[in-house]
Design an enzyme around this catalytic site. Sequence first.
Site, PDB file in Angstrom:
ATOM      1  N   LEU A 132       6.029   0.412   2.289  1.00  0.00           N
ATOM      2  CA  LEU A 132       4.941   0.074   1.364  1.00  0.00           C
ATOM      3  C   LEU A 132       4.092  -1.090   1.879  1.00  0.00           C
ATOM      4  O   LEU A 132       3.489  -1.834   1.106  1.00  0.00           O
ATOM      5  CB  LEU A 132       5.515  -0.237  -0.030  1.00  0.00           C
ATOM      6  CG  LEU A 132       6.301   0.912  -0.671  1.00  0.00           C
ATOM      7  CD1 LEU A 132       6.802   0.526  -2.058  1.00  0.00           C
ATOM      8  CD2 LEU A 132       5.462   2.189  -0.761  1.00  0.00           C
ATOM      9  N   GLY A 133       4.075  -1.252   3.194  1.00  0.00           N
ATOM     10  CA  GLY A 133       3.131  -2.188   3.795  1.00  0.00           C
ATOM     11  C   GLY A 133       3.485  -3.654   3.643  1.00  0.00           C
ATOM     12  O   GLY A 133       2.599  -4.516   3.614  1.00  0.00           O
ATOM     13  N   SER A 134       4.796  -3.971   3.617  1.00  0.00           N
ATOM     14  CA  SER A 134       5.154  -5.392   3.454  1.00  0.00           C
ATOM     15  C   SER A 134       4.698  -6.218   4.653  1.00  0.00           C
ATOM     16  O   SER A 134       4.282  -7.365   4.511  1.00  0.00           O
ATOM     17  CB  SER A 134       6.660  -5.545   3.240  1.00  0.00           C
ATOM     18  OG  SER A 134       7.386  -5.243   4.421  1.00  0.00           O
ATOM     19  N   ALA A 172      10.100  -1.028   3.796  1.00  0.00           N
ATOM     20  CA  ALA A 172      10.395   0.211   3.067  1.00  0.00           C
ATOM     21  C   ALA A 172       9.228   1.191   3.080  1.00  0.00           C
ATOM     22  O   ALA A 172       9.249   2.179   2.359  1.00  0.00           O
ATOM     23  CB  ALA A 172      10.781  -0.120   1.635  1.00  0.00           C
ATOM     24  N   ASP A 175      -2.913  -0.398   7.216  1.00  0.00           N
ATOM     25  CA  ASP A 175      -2.181  -1.174   6.202  1.00  0.00           C
ATOM     26  C   ASP A 175      -2.859  -2.511   5.943  1.00  0.00           C
ATOM     27  O   ASP A 175      -3.038  -2.921   4.788  1.00  0.00           O
ATOM     28  CB  ASP A 175      -0.727  -1.409   6.648  1.00  0.00           C
ATOM     29  CG  ASP A 175       0.078  -0.122   6.707  1.00  0.00           C
ATOM     30  OD1 ASP A 175      -0.497   0.950   6.483  1.00  0.00           O
ATOM     31  OD2 ASP A 175       1.296  -0.194   6.983  1.00  0.00           O
ATOM     32  N   GLU A 178      -0.039  -7.866  12.495  1.00  0.00           N
ATOM     33  CA  GLU A 178       0.664  -6.575  12.481  1.00  0.00           C
ATOM     34  C   GLU A 178       1.107  -6.189  13.897  1.00  0.00           C
ATOM     35  O   GLU A 178       2.181  -5.625  14.095  1.00  0.00           O
ATOM     36  CB  GLU A 178      -0.262  -5.479  11.934  1.00  0.00           C
ATOM     37  CG  GLU A 178      -0.302  -5.361  10.422  1.00  0.00           C
ATOM     38  CD  GLU A 178       0.858  -4.534   9.880  1.00  0.00           C
ATOM     39  OE1 GLU A 178       1.961  -5.083   9.762  1.00  0.00           O
ATOM     40  OE2 GLU A 178       0.652  -3.353   9.556  1.00  0.00           O
ATOM     41  N   LYS A 198       0.822  -1.217   0.000  1.00  0.00           N
ATOM     42  CA  LYS A 198       0.000   0.000   0.000  1.00  0.00           C
ATOM     43  C   LYS A 198       0.857   1.269   0.000  1.00  0.00           C
ATOM     44  O   LYS A 198       2.045   1.240   0.345  1.00  0.00           O
ATOM     45  CB  LYS A 198      -0.939   0.015   1.216  1.00  0.00           C
ATOM     46  CG  LYS A 198      -0.190   0.036   2.563  1.00  0.00           C
ATOM     47  CD  LYS A 198       0.150   1.399   3.111  1.00  0.00           C
ATOM     48  CE  LYS A 198       1.513   1.593   3.575  1.00  0.00           C
ATOM     49  NZ  LYS A 198       2.281   1.441   4.595  1.00  0.00           N
TER      50      LYS A 198
END
Length: 415
Positions: free
Chosen positions: A141-143, A139, A196, A185, A12
């Site tokens: 981006l929601g890994s 990074a 996310d 999470e 995301k």
Amino acid sequence: MSLPILTSAPGKVIIFGEHSAVFNEPAIAASVSSLRTYLLVTEAETSDIVELDFPDIGLDHKWSAAELSHVSMPSKVVAIEHFKNLNPELNAALEPLLKSLHGSLQYHAAYCFLYLYFSLCGTRRGVKFTVKSSSPIGAGLGSSASISVCLALAIGKLGGHLNSKPEKLTKLELDFVNKWSFIGEKCIHGTPSGIDNAVATYGNAVLFQRQANAETKSEQILDFPQIPMILTNTKIPRSTKVLVAGVKDLITRQPEIVSPILKSMGQLASRGAKILADLDDSNYADLCELIRINHGLLVSLGVSHPGLEIIKALGDSMSIGTTKLTGAGGGGCALTILNRDASPEDVEKFKSILENEHKYKTYMTGLGGPGCAFMSSEEIKENLPVIESLFRKQSSVSDLNNTLLPGKTNLKWVH
Ligand SMILES: Nc1ncnc2c1ncn2[C@@H]1O[C@H](COP(=O)(O)OP(=O)(O)OP(=O)(O)O)[C@@H](O)[C@H]1O
Ligand SMILES: C[C@@](O)(CCO)CC(=O)[O-]
Ligand SMILES: [Mg+2]
């Protein structure tokens, strides 16, 4: 559900509201069409082990039946009971299984796995979980959310919680995945807002707000505009858990100053949602202005990084667009919303300076698109040699996307 199982979930981009989302302010995020995590669950080599093979982070670990037998399943599979605080007995029982893992990447991924595994299907042995991602890890981006969603969906299926319809994931099932991936999470970063995992579960884009009672409200934004944007990964490592904890400390030290900043960020998201619902030439500059302010407020919270400021300074000096860090910051990624009149030559020059002089990686990817998905066992079995080859260490991001990207290949995904 019988093995094999294959699940997938997207990364995301947060457009407005990272960090303030944790403090119950509204925020907006969209899924990233081409950056996804994939999880394959197959029979393990022997029937008494559970194996994790997460080549992206160098983790290949087997737990024996004897080790696993020391952990008992929590008595009730009710996500809400784990919402506020993770179950302390389960946490304590998992500690010995985690002690040989190296560094935070491996520890947190395995902790997330074990917590969901014991909560949702803890007696199943002889299974191997292999994860590959086309999204950069850690990074911004929601890994973590995409792996949590893949695990919640696959383990939910393995435990028999999510098999009501072979041809679709029902709303109730998606809600189950969203709740349990939020718990995943929590294992990875302590106090997530839930934005996310909501985007990774439901896809598209959401206007999200965490409520004081720990419930969440997320409104789907179905026609999210394709904003011309460059995502740049500085590759500077950082941890969302550490950054979120840092902001919490700052609030404790400076409550009168920081609380209004968080409120302002919430206002930016609410105002941004109205603009995004009706984006055209007349309000595009307003969107860029909000992005610029949001970045400034994030800087004031101490979550930028000199490496991110390089992207902002270059974008500003080339007058190419407006840059804001995205995700938890501290390194990781920034987004640059391109000016309407940015020339293709300037865009290329901007990307080339970032990639060649700074060794960053740039992406131009669509926003929105499908959330979590699974593949039927029949479909997997028909294509097993190809699919298995993608989960080997050496397969590349483009191999993964070329064969597995939902909507872009002939393989049938169920959403
Ligand atoms: N492909 C993967 N394989 C194994 N573990 C992964 C993978 N992707 C993510 N993880 C887990 O997620 C963690 C990274 O989570 P973190 O929240 O710090 O970053 P992020 O989710 O990429 O960024 P943000 O939260 O800012 O969007 C890693 O430590 C690892 O445990
Ligand atoms: C920093 C943060 O706001 C976004 C991370 O992508 C944390 C969260 O909302 O869980
Ligand atoms: Mg994360």
